[in-house]
Design a protein around this motif. Structure first.
Motif, short mmCIF file in Angstrom:
data_model
loop_
_atom_site.label_atom_id
_atom_site.label_comp_id
_atom_site.label_asym_id
_atom_site.label_seq_id
_atom_site.Cartn_x
_atom_site.Cartn_y
_atom_site.Cartn_z
N ALA A 66 -6.66 6.21 -14.33
CA ALA A 66 -7.96 6.30 -14.99
C ALA A 66 -8.02 7.52 -15.89
N VAL A 67 -8.73 7.40 -17.01
CA VAL A 67 -8.89 8.51 -17.95
C VAL A 67 -10.37 8.86 -18.02
N LEU A 68 -10.68 10.12 -17.75
CA LEU A 68 -12.07 10.58 -17.78
C LEU A 68 -12.26 11.60 -18.90
N GLY A 69 -13.42 11.54 -19.55
CA GLY A 69 -13.77 12.53 -20.55
C GLY A 69 -14.87 13.43 -20.01
N ILE A 70 -15.51 14.18 -20.89
CA ILE A 70 -16.60 15.03 -20.47
C ILE A 70 -17.91 14.33 -20.82
N VAL A 122 1.78 12.01 -16.24
CA VAL A 122 0.98 11.18 -15.33
C VAL A 122 1.89 10.35 -14.44
N GLU A 123 2.90 9.74 -15.02
CA GLU A 123 3.81 8.90 -14.25
C GLU A 123 4.68 9.71 -13.29
N SER A 124 5.22 10.82 -13.78
CA SER A 124 6.12 11.61 -12.93
C SER A 124 5.38 12.28 -11.78
N GLU A 125 4.11 12.63 -11.99
CA GLU A 125 3.32 13.28 -10.95
C GLU A 125 2.48 12.29 -10.14
N THR A 126 2.60 11.01 -10.44
CA THR A 126 1.80 9.96 -9.78
C THR A 126 0.32 10.37 -9.79
N ALA A 127 -0.17 10.66 -10.99
CA ALA A 127 -1.54 11.19 -11.13
C ALA A 127 -2.58 10.13 -10.81
N ASP A 128 -3.70 10.60 -10.28
CA ASP A 128 -4.83 9.72 -9.99
C ASP A 128 -5.80 9.65 -11.16
N ILE A 129 -5.94 10.76 -11.89
CA ILE A 129 -6.89 10.82 -13.01
C ILE A 129 -6.30 11.72 -14.10
N LEU A 130 -6.52 11.33 -15.36
CA LEU A 130 -6.24 12.18 -16.50
C LEU A 130 -7.58 12.56 -17.12
N PHE A 131 -7.82 13.86 -17.29
CA PHE A 131 -9.04 14.36 -17.92
C PHE A 131 -8.75 14.73 -19.37
N PRO A 162 0.83 -1.21 0.00
CA PRO A 162 0.00 0.00 0.00
C PRO A 162 0.86 1.26 0.00
N GLN A 163 0.45 2.23 -0.78
CA GLN A 163 1.19 3.48 -0.82
C GLN A 163 0.90 4.29 0.43
N THR A 164 1.89 5.06 0.84
CA THR A 164 1.67 5.97 1.95
C THR A 164 0.73 7.08 1.50
N ALA A 165 0.09 7.72 2.47
CA ALA A 165 -0.87 8.78 2.15
C ALA A 165 -0.21 9.89 1.35
N LYS A 166 -0.85 10.35 0.32
CA LYS A 166 -0.31 11.42 -0.50
C LYS A 166 -1.44 12.30 -0.98
N GLY A 167 -1.09 13.41 -1.59
CA GLY A 167 -2.10 14.28 -2.14
C GLY A 167 -2.69 13.68 -3.41
N VAL A 168 -3.78 14.25 -3.84
CA VAL A 168 -4.46 13.82 -5.05
C VAL A 168 -4.01 14.70 -6.21
N ASN A 169 -3.62 14.07 -7.32
CA ASN A 169 -3.18 14.81 -8.49
C ASN A 169 -4.11 14.54 -9.66
N LEU A 170 -4.70 15.60 -10.19
CA LEU A 170 -5.60 15.51 -11.34
C LEU A 170 -4.93 16.19 -12.53
N ILE A 171 -4.70 15.45 -13.60
CA ILE A 171 -4.04 15.98 -14.79
C ILE A 171 -5.08 16.25 -15.87
N VAL A 172 -4.96 17.39 -16.54
CA VAL A 172 -5.90 17.75 -17.61
C VAL A 172 -5.11 18.05 -18.88
N ALA A 173 -5.45 17.36 -19.97
CA ALA A 173 -4.89 17.71 -21.28
C ALA A 173 -5.61 18.96 -21.76
N TYR A 174 -4.89 20.07 -21.86
CA TYR A 174 -5.55 21.36 -22.09
C TYR A 174 -4.95 22.06 -23.30
N ASP A 175 -5.84 22.55 -24.19
CA ASP A 175 -5.38 23.33 -25.33
C ASP A 175 -6.27 24.55 -25.58
#
Length: 206
Positions: A196-200, A166-175, A32-45
């Motif tokens: 996980a990858v989420l769309g709109i 995503v890998e370098s930031e240990t992201a939880d979700i990519l939007f 199990p990973q130690t507690a960490k913050g949540v990172n949400l990544i967004v592909a933005y243009d």
């Protein structure tokens, strides 16, 4: 996170609509990973759909902070790729394979005038100026939400660079700013994507 979004919007189909790639299965033997913050990544243009994806990410971040007091960071990623002639609607430009590297906008702005000749300078500055404007728009939206925010300017293949962030930031979700699992970008990311990858949701147009 999506359950809270469903509850707030009074819908019961957002999870089905938004999950384009599920969270990868973790090896059973992994500690199990130690507690960490949540990172949400967004592909933005700065396209309307990517703007919607960023807005949803900030909304989810805000609700998560309220519900859990967890530290949530939203990160916008804009990728400049050399071949911009092939485009797909509603998402970042779909790239050809190109060498990739990362740098800060400010560092590029300071150094580019010292090392390029005038014709090359004009070619290089235009995409960098556009990138600066696009990331400024993302930062402005972050200020409205008063949340933790980071931005990334990357060069190369969009799918490859998104995976690297995503890998370098240990992201939880990519939007992503698309609403179909059949979008070419989903195929480019592959089904072994590290988060996980989420769309709109398509219902957002209703």
């Amino acid at each position: 996170m999506l359950a809270r979004l469903q509850s707030a919007t009074g819908r019961d189909d957002l999870i089905e609509q938004m999950v384009l790639l599920p969270e990868p299965k973790k090896p059973f033997s992994k500690k199990p990973q130690t507690a960490k913050g949540v990172n949400l990544i967004v592909a933005y243009d700065a396209s309307p759909n990517s703007h919607t994806a960023l807005d949803i990410a900030f909304w989810i971040a805000h609700q998560t902070r309220l519900a859990t007091n967890a530290e949530v960071t939203v990160q916008a990623v804009y990728v400049i790729e050399d071949n911009q002639s092939i485009q797909y609607p509603n998402i970042l430009t779909f790239p050809q394979q190109q060498p990739s590297f990362e740098c800060e906008v400010s560092q590029v702005s300071k150094s580019v005038t010292q090392v390029l000749t005038q014709p090359k300078l004009q070619t290089a500055i235009a995409p960098l100026q556009q990138a600066d404007i696009i990331l400024w728009q993302a930062r402005s939206l972050a200020e409205e939400w008063q949340g933790s925010f980071k931005s990334h300017l990357r060069f190369g293949s969009i799918a490859i660079e998104l995976k690297k962030v995503v890998e370098s930031e240990t992201a939880d979700i990519l939007f992503l700013g698309c609403n179909s699992v059949n979008h070419p970008m989903i195929e480019a990311l592959g089904f072994n994507f590290p988060c996980a990858v989420l769309g709109i949701p398509s219902c957002i147009e209703e």
